[in-house]
Design a protein around this motif. Structure first.
Motif, PDB file in Angstrom:
ATOM      1  N   VAL A 103      16.890 -39.720  29.451  1.00 44.53           N
ATOM      2  CA  VAL A 103      16.993 -40.854  28.520  1.00 44.53           C
ATOM      3  C   VAL A 103      16.942 -42.158  29.323  1.00 44.53           C
ATOM      4  N   VAL A 104      16.033 -43.061  28.923  1.00 43.60           N
ATOM      5  CA  VAL A 104      15.868 -44.347  29.612  1.00 43.60           C
ATOM      6  C   VAL A 104      16.136 -45.476  28.617  1.00 43.60           C
ATOM      7  N   LYS A 105      17.128 -46.335  28.927  1.00 43.99           N
ATOM      8  CA  LYS A 105      17.519 -47.444  28.043  1.00 43.99           C
ATOM      9  C   LYS A 105      17.327 -48.792  28.739  1.00 43.99           C
ATOM     10  N   HIS A 106      17.350 -49.848  27.909  1.00 41.47           N
ATOM     11  CA  HIS A 106      17.320 -51.239  28.368  1.00 41.47           C
ATOM     12  C   HIS A 106      16.054 -51.552  29.173  1.00 41.47           C
ATOM     13  N   LEU A 107      14.927 -51.204  28.614  1.00 40.72           N
ATOM     14  CA  LEU A 107      13.663 -51.524  29.263  1.00 40.72           C
ATOM     15  C   LEU A 107      12.956 -52.629  28.489  1.00 40.72           C
ATOM     16  N   PRO A 108      12.274 -53.563  29.187  1.00 36.35           N
ATOM     17  CA  PRO A 108      11.518 -54.598  28.471  1.00 36.35           C
ATOM     18  C   PRO A 108      10.345 -54.008  27.708  1.00 36.35           C
ATOM     19  N   ASP A 109       9.761 -52.962  28.270  1.00 30.04           N
ATOM     20  CA  ASP A 109       8.647 -52.246  27.651  1.00 30.04           C
ATOM     21  C   ASP A 109       8.794 -50.761  27.967  1.00 30.04           C
ATOM     22  N   PRO A 110       8.283 -49.906  27.106  1.00 30.70           N
ATOM     23  CA  PRO A 110       8.341 -48.467  27.413  1.00 30.70           C
ATOM     24  C   PRO A 110       7.612 -48.170  28.719  1.00 30.70           C
ATOM     25  N   PRO A 111       8.081 -47.201  29.487  1.00 29.69           N
ATOM     26  CA  PRO A 111       7.408 -46.864  30.747  1.00 29.69           C
ATOM     27  C   PRO A 111       5.992 -46.349  30.503  1.00 29.69           C
ATOM     28  N   ILE A 112       5.095 -46.688  31.403  1.00 25.92           N
ATOM     29  CA  ILE A 112       3.729 -46.180  31.294  1.00 25.92           C
ATOM     30  C   ILE A 112       3.728 -44.661  31.424  1.00 25.92           C
ATOM     31  N   SER A 113       4.596 -44.170  32.313  1.00 26.22           N
ATOM     32  CA  SER A 113       4.678 -42.723  32.510  1.00 26.22           C
ATOM     33  C   SER A 113       6.088 -42.325  32.905  1.00 26.22           C
ATOM     34  N   VAL A 114       6.417 -41.056  32.653  1.00 24.65           N
ATOM     35  CA  VAL A 114       7.686 -40.471  33.104  1.00 24.65           C
ATOM     36  C   VAL A 114       7.332 -39.173  33.829  1.00 24.65           C
ATOM     37  N   LEU A 115       7.555 -39.156  35.140  1.00 25.25           N
ATOM     38  CA  LEU A 115       7.225 -37.980  35.943  1.00 25.25           C
ATOM     39  C   LEU A 115       8.478 -37.125  36.164  1.00 25.25           C
ATOM     40  N   TRP A 116       8.254 -35.818  36.280  1.00 25.33           N
ATOM     41  CA  TRP A 116       9.321 -34.892  36.637  1.00 25.33           C
ATOM     42  C   TRP A 116       8.946 -34.213  37.956  1.00 25.33           C
ATOM     43  N   THR A 117       9.937 -34.064  38.834  1.00 29.79           N
ATOM     44  CA  THR A 117       9.712 -33.356  40.093  1.00 29.79           C
ATOM     45  C   THR A 117      10.726 -32.230  40.238  1.00 29.79           C
ATOM     46  N   HIS A 118      10.317 -31.193  40.980  1.00 31.57           N
ATOM     47  CA  HIS A 118      11.197 -30.075  41.317  1.00 31.57           C
ATOM     48  C   HIS A 118      11.235 -29.985  42.838  1.00 31.57           C
ATOM     49  N   ASN A 119      12.438 -30.243  43.400  1.00 29.63           N
ATOM     50  CA  ASN A 119      12.590 -30.277  44.861  1.00 29.63           C
ATOM     51  C   ASN A 119      11.573 -31.234  45.498  1.00 29.63           C
ATOM     52  N   ILE A 171      14.252 -46.860  23.235  1.00 28.87           N
ATOM     53  CA  ILE A 171      14.880 -45.848  24.090  1.00 28.87           C
ATOM     54  C   ILE A 171      13.832 -44.761  24.312  1.00 28.87           C
ATOM     55  N   THR A 172      13.475 -44.534  25.563  1.00 28.08           N
ATOM     56  CA  THR A 172      12.462 -43.522  25.883  1.00 28.08           C
ATOM     57  C   THR A 172      13.156 -42.220  26.268  1.00 28.08           C
ATOM     58  N   THR A 173      12.694 -41.123  25.681  1.00 26.86           N
ATOM     59  CA  THR A 173      13.281 -39.813  25.944  1.00 26.86           C
ATOM     60  C   THR A 173      12.185 -38.851  26.377  1.00 26.86           C
ATOM     61  N   SER A 174      12.429 -38.160  27.485  1.00 23.94           N
ATOM     62  CA  SER A 174      11.465 -37.178  27.990  1.00 23.94           C
ATOM     63  C   SER A 174      12.175 -35.824  28.110  1.00 23.94           C
ATOM     64  N   TYR A 175      11.553 -34.786  27.544  1.00 22.06           N
ATOM     65  CA  TYR A 175      12.137 -33.439  27.549  1.00 22.06           C
ATOM     66  C   TYR A 175      11.311 -32.531  28.461  1.00 22.06           C
ATOM     67  N   LEU A 176      11.978 -31.904  29.421  1.00 25.58           N
ATOM     68  CA  LEU A 176      11.330 -30.917  30.281  1.00 25.58           C
ATOM     69  C   LEU A 176      11.807 -29.529  29.853  1.00 25.58           C
ATOM     70  N   LEU A 177      10.860 -28.694  29.440  1.00 25.06           N
ATOM     71  CA  LEU A 177      11.192 -27.347  28.949  1.00 25.06           C
ATOM     72  C   LEU A 177      10.669 -26.301  29.932  1.00 25.06           C
ATOM     73  N   ILE A 178      11.559 -25.401  30.361  1.00 25.53           N
ATOM     74  CA  ILE A 178      11.185 -24.307  31.265  1.00 25.53           C
ATOM     75  C   ILE A 178      11.602 -23.006  30.598  1.00 25.53           C
ATOM     76  N   TYR A 226      16.012 -31.290  40.115  1.00 26.73           N
ATOM     77  CA  TYR A 226      15.007 -31.832  39.196  1.00 26.73           C
ATOM     78  C   TYR A 226      15.247 -33.338  39.053  1.00 26.73           C
ATOM     79  N   SER A 227      14.174 -34.112  39.156  1.00 28.54           N
ATOM     80  CA  SER A 227      14.283 -35.565  39.078  1.00 28.54           C
ATOM     81  C   SER A 227      13.364 -36.107  37.995  1.00 28.54           C
ATOM     82  N   CYS A 228      13.896 -37.072  37.245  1.00 31.49           N
ATOM     83  CA  CYS A 228      13.131 -37.798  36.225  1.00 31.49           C
ATOM     84  C   CYS A 228      12.810 -39.176  36.804  1.00 31.49           C
TER      85      CYS A 228
END
Length: 279
Positions: free
Chosen positions: A173-189, A211-218, A229-231
């Motif tokens: 969950v990402v809050k308090h942004l002037p504009d929505p992020p262009i992208s949301v990346l996920w990393t594993h290790n 409020i931008t929300t990104s869901y990673l499903l495994i 795991y990093s957002c």
């Protein structure tokens, strides 16, 4: 006799009509007088604030903020900006009266706007500011300035325990942004996740907005899916969690059980000791 009275009445009407025409004010003069009265009334009113401007302004940490104050009929009066927190005089007219050069007053002659510009705002700059006119007594218009910091969070962290074969659902969950992020990346290790890898069953859903929300499903979690795991939103700080894929009890449950056994043994020992003392 009747003819004489009728003649006198007609004569009176003519005289009255002529008198009214002489004393009447032409329509154009009436309009000019009305316009002059309006202008005179406005000018005599003195300076006043256009209260249609917003009184609440929010800015991100480090991103220049602007407090806008619109004034009508300023005349020869001056405009100052004051910070309420310490009653510090920041600017007078277009001159800065503080050693903090982040504060600047900008005047727009066309609109009558006096804008307080705050460069590189910090959280401590939040508070009430006043736009003040040098009338006697002075009149002011207060505004609330809020400085916020983008926040990235992953609920359930920093340690998340999942059963082998279950579905891992990580929510960023990402809050308090002037504009929505262009992208949301996920990393594993520290490696960007490949959603088309042979492993399969890994997907991401991102909903952008205030409020931008990104869901990673495994799906069908494996032991190899354990790790960090990093957002990483493109315009906000990253957030990480550690995921543990386990067989059987989770460490948290084991630890709770051990604490319960330990507390029970302590109480039993205390009761035995009390009985021994009584006997």
């Amino acid at each position: 006799m009747r003819i004489f009275l009728t003649f006198r009445l007609f004569l009176c009407i003519l005289i009255l009509r002529e008198t009214c025409q002489k004393n009447a004010v032409p329509m154009t003069d009436r309009y000019l007088l009305s316009e002059e009265n309006i202008v005179s009334t406005v000018l005599n009113r003195g300076p006043y604030f256009d209260t249609s401007a917003t009184k609440n302004v929010t800015s991100l940490v480090g991103k220049t903020g602007h407090l806008n104050c619109r004034i009508k009929n300023l005349g020869n009066k001056t405009v100052s900006w004051i910070r309420h927190r310490d009653l510090h005089l920041l600017t007078v007219s277009e001159s800065t009266y503080t050693s903090d050069q982040r504060f600047t007053s900008i005047y727009n002659k066309q609109t009558g706007d006096w804008t307080l510009q705050i460069k590189f705002p910090q959280l401590r700059d939040s508070g009430t500011y006043e736009c003040q006119i040098s009338t006697t007594p002075p009149v002011g218009y207060t505004m609330m300035f809020s400085v916020v910091e983008p926040i990235t969070s992953i609920p359930g962290g920093p340690e998340i325990y999942m059963d082998l074969g279950s579905t891992v659902n990580l929510t960023c969950v990402v809050k308090h942004l002037p504009d929505p992020p262009i992208s949301v990346l996920w990393t594993h290790n520290n490696q960007e996740i490949n959603y088309d890898s042979p492993r399969g069953g890994v997907s991401v859903i991102t909903e952008k907005g205030d409020i931008t929300t990104s869901y990673l499903l495994i799906q069908r979690a494996k032991i190899a899916d354990s790790g960090q795991y990093s957002c990483l939103p493109s315009n906000a700080n990253p957030k990480s969690v550690n995921v543990h894929i386990l067989k059987g009890d989770h460490p948290a449950a084991v630890q709770k059980s051990q604490m319960l056994i330990s507390d029970t043994l302590n109480w039993l020992f205390l009761l035995i000791l009390l009985n021994f003392i009584v006997l």
